[in-house]
Design an enzyme around this catalytic site. Structure first.
Site, PDB file in Angstrom:
ATOM      1  N   LYS A 183       1.291  -1.121  -0.061  1.00  0.00           N
ATOM      2  CA  LYS A 183      -0.142  -0.222  -0.060  1.00  0.00           C
ATOM      3  C   LYS A 183       1.173   1.110  -0.060  1.00  0.00           C
ATOM      4  O   LYS A 183       1.756   1.067   0.408  1.00  0.00           O
ATOM      5  CB  LYS A 183      -1.164   0.040   1.205  1.00  0.00           C
ATOM      6  CG  LYS A 183      -2.228  -1.320   1.302  1.00  0.00           C
ATOM      7  CD  LYS A 183      -2.727  -0.950   0.317  1.00  0.00           C
ATOM      8  CE  LYS A 183      -4.303  -2.543   0.114  1.00  0.00           C
ATOM      9  NZ  LYS A 183      -3.031  -3.347  -0.459  1.00  0.00           N
TER      10      LYS A 183
HETATM   11  C1  LIG Z   1      -9.634  -3.424  -1.587  1.00  0.00           C
HETATM   12  C2  LIG Z   1      -9.481  -3.796  -0.479  1.00  0.00           C
HETATM   13  N1  LIG Z   1      -9.835  -4.230   0.842  1.00  0.00           N
HETATM   14  C3  LIG Z   1      -9.885  -4.430   1.345  1.00  0.00           C
HETATM   15  C4  LIG Z   1      -8.378  -5.201   1.465  1.00  0.00           C
HETATM   16  C5  LIG Z   1      -7.964  -5.785   3.047  1.00  0.00           C
HETATM   17  O1  LIG Z   1      -6.519  -4.926   3.189  1.00  0.00           O
HETATM   18  P1  LIG Z   1      -5.282  -6.205   4.524  1.00  0.00           P
HETATM   19  O2  LIG Z   1      -4.772  -7.343   3.378  1.00  0.00           O
HETATM   20  O3  LIG Z   1      -4.954  -5.199   5.193  1.00  0.00           O
HETATM   21  O4  LIG Z   1      -6.169  -7.274   5.346  1.00  0.00           O
HETATM   22  C6  LIG Z   1      -7.261  -5.004   0.775  1.00  0.00           C
HETATM   23  C7  LIG Z   1      -5.911  -5.272   0.605  1.00  0.00           C
HETATM   24  O5  LIG Z   1      -5.355  -5.505   0.386  1.00  0.00           O
HETATM   25  C8  LIG Z   1      -7.992  -4.204  -0.527  1.00  0.00           C
HETATM   26  O6  LIG Z   1      -6.937  -3.458  -1.673  1.00  0.00           O
END
Ligand SMILES: Cc1ncc(COP(=O)(O)O)c(C=O)c1O
Length: 380
Positions: A183
């Site tokens: 990110k």
């Molecule tokens: C659109 C979206 N929602 C939720 C997430 C979930 O985040 P995490 O990977 O930190 O759990 C991501 C992540 O990569 C994402 O791209």
């Protein structure tokens, strides 16, 4: 030929110094000055009264939905074109994600499709700001208000994107963010929720902290969760927020360089940007029209890989993935824009420390991969 990864975390500022300071202070768990500072700064930057850190973006969604009281039998409207965490969080609460299509003009959830998917069981909408592009929040909020629904903004990929000059995260009932390693802002694994409602804030804090009553230690009025983030992780985030302008500016330069080099190549389409939007420069995405380009997306991924360049396909539309195929089979709405984007979309290496000559190597490889007289594919 050096390897070009699709993403790489940038820890080149005060990350190491702040993390070391956190470690030396022995405040390594979920209390400490970096945690407090991060939550205060992040709320301010998102234009919300509150921000709560949590372990990742999936947990941020789960926490938000638990706080909103989502339960078995409920339905939540979710775009099919998103990361699976968006739908999984709904399922963790025993509720059902109802998939809707995206608008090809934004790649985000289509407001008209939302309206048609509402039933008496619908409780809310998750508006995903896909690939850094804000969803059409005015239209979504209007539908939500008309039907008494909440709106969660999944801004995992869209830190500090703006919708009509306002930052995402404060445009719905709750905003959720991810700080995963790929990110724009990262602490490896991390997340946050942002919101304005004081009662909801108290509830989310309680749920995040195992349900422990803040006025009575080791007394638990509800079943909570350990969804907390550490002070050490927040030290990394504090260091990154300090140089956010520099990080965002470099990423915009990367986007501009890709666009300038790829613009003239027939068969490559770019991420559309709505007039209301300033996107977050997360990952540079392109869409391959194989009839014109002469190769399809997967063939181009292979060519890039042969040149030691990593890339990433867009998400598979969720309604076609094994955990959701059955649920989605009952739906009659068309999800063809999500399917098309999932088949044709490709993300190119985007990270703060990518060098201009590496970007040029990616774009030259793409230009050379184009087949000058595209094969005419016969209809099946
Ligand atoms: C659109 C979206 N929602 C939720 C997430 C979930 O985040 P995490 O990977 O930190 O759990 C991501 C992540 O990569 C994402 O791209």
């Amino acid at each position: 030929m050096d390897y070009i990864p699709v993403a790489s975390a940038d820890m080149s500022g005060c990350e190491e110094a702040y993390a070391t300071d956190a470690i030396r202070s022995s405040w390594v768990s979920s209390t400490g000055k970096y945690l407090e500072q991060f939550e205060a700064d992040f709320a301010e930057l998102c234009g919300t009264r509150y921000a709560l850190s949590c372990c990742n973006g999936t947990v941020a969604l789960h926490l938000a939905l638990l706080g909103l009281g989502l339960r078995e039998g409920d339905e939540v409207i979710v775009p099919s074109m998103t990361y699976i965490a968006t739908a999984n969080a709904v399922r963790y609460c025993g509720a059902r994600p109802v998939f809707v299509d995206i608008d090809p003009a934004t790649w985000c959830v289509c407001p008209n499709e939302i309206e048609q998917a509402i039933t008496s069981r619908t409780r809310g909408i998750i508006a995903v700001h896909l690939m850094g592009h804000p969803a059409d929040m005015d239209a979504i909020r209007e539908i939500a208000a008309m039907h008494g629904l909440w709106v969660v903004e999944d801004a995992a990929e869209a830190h500090f994107a703006t919708y009509r000059q306002e930052p995402v995260g404060g445009l719905g009932t709750i905003g959720t963010f991810s700080f995963f390693g790929n990110k724009i802002f990262t602490c490896g694994e991390g997340g946050a929720v942002t919101l304005n409602d004081p009662q909801l804030y108290i509830r989310l804090k309680l749920l995040r902290g195992q349900g422990m009553d803040p006025r009575r230690r080791y007394y638990f009025p509800i079943t909570g969760y350990n969804f907390r983030l550490t002070n050490v992780a927040c030290a990394l985030l504090c260091a990154q927020l300090e140089r956010r302008e520099q990080i965002l500016a470099r990423r915009r330069e990367i986007f501009d360089r890709y666009t300038a080099a790829l613009e003239g190549i027939a068969g490559i389409e770019f991420q559309p940007v709505a007039s209301y939007a300033r996107i977050a420069p997360w990952m540079y995405g392109i869409v391959i029209d194989s009839q014109v380009f002469g190769r399809d997306r997967d063939e181009l991924i292979q060519v890039l890989s042969d040149h030691n360049i990593d890339s990433r396909p867009f998400f598979h539309p969720l309604h076609n993935l094994p955990p959701y195929r059955e649920t989605a089979a009952a739906q009659t709405n068309s999800l063809h824009h999500s399917v098309e984007l999932g088949q044709k979309g490709l993300m190119l290496p985007t990270f703060n420390s990518i060098r201009d000559e590496q970007i040029d190597r990616v774009t030259t490889t793409i230009r050379q991969a184009k087949v000058s007289t595209p094969r005419i594919r016969r209809a099946a």
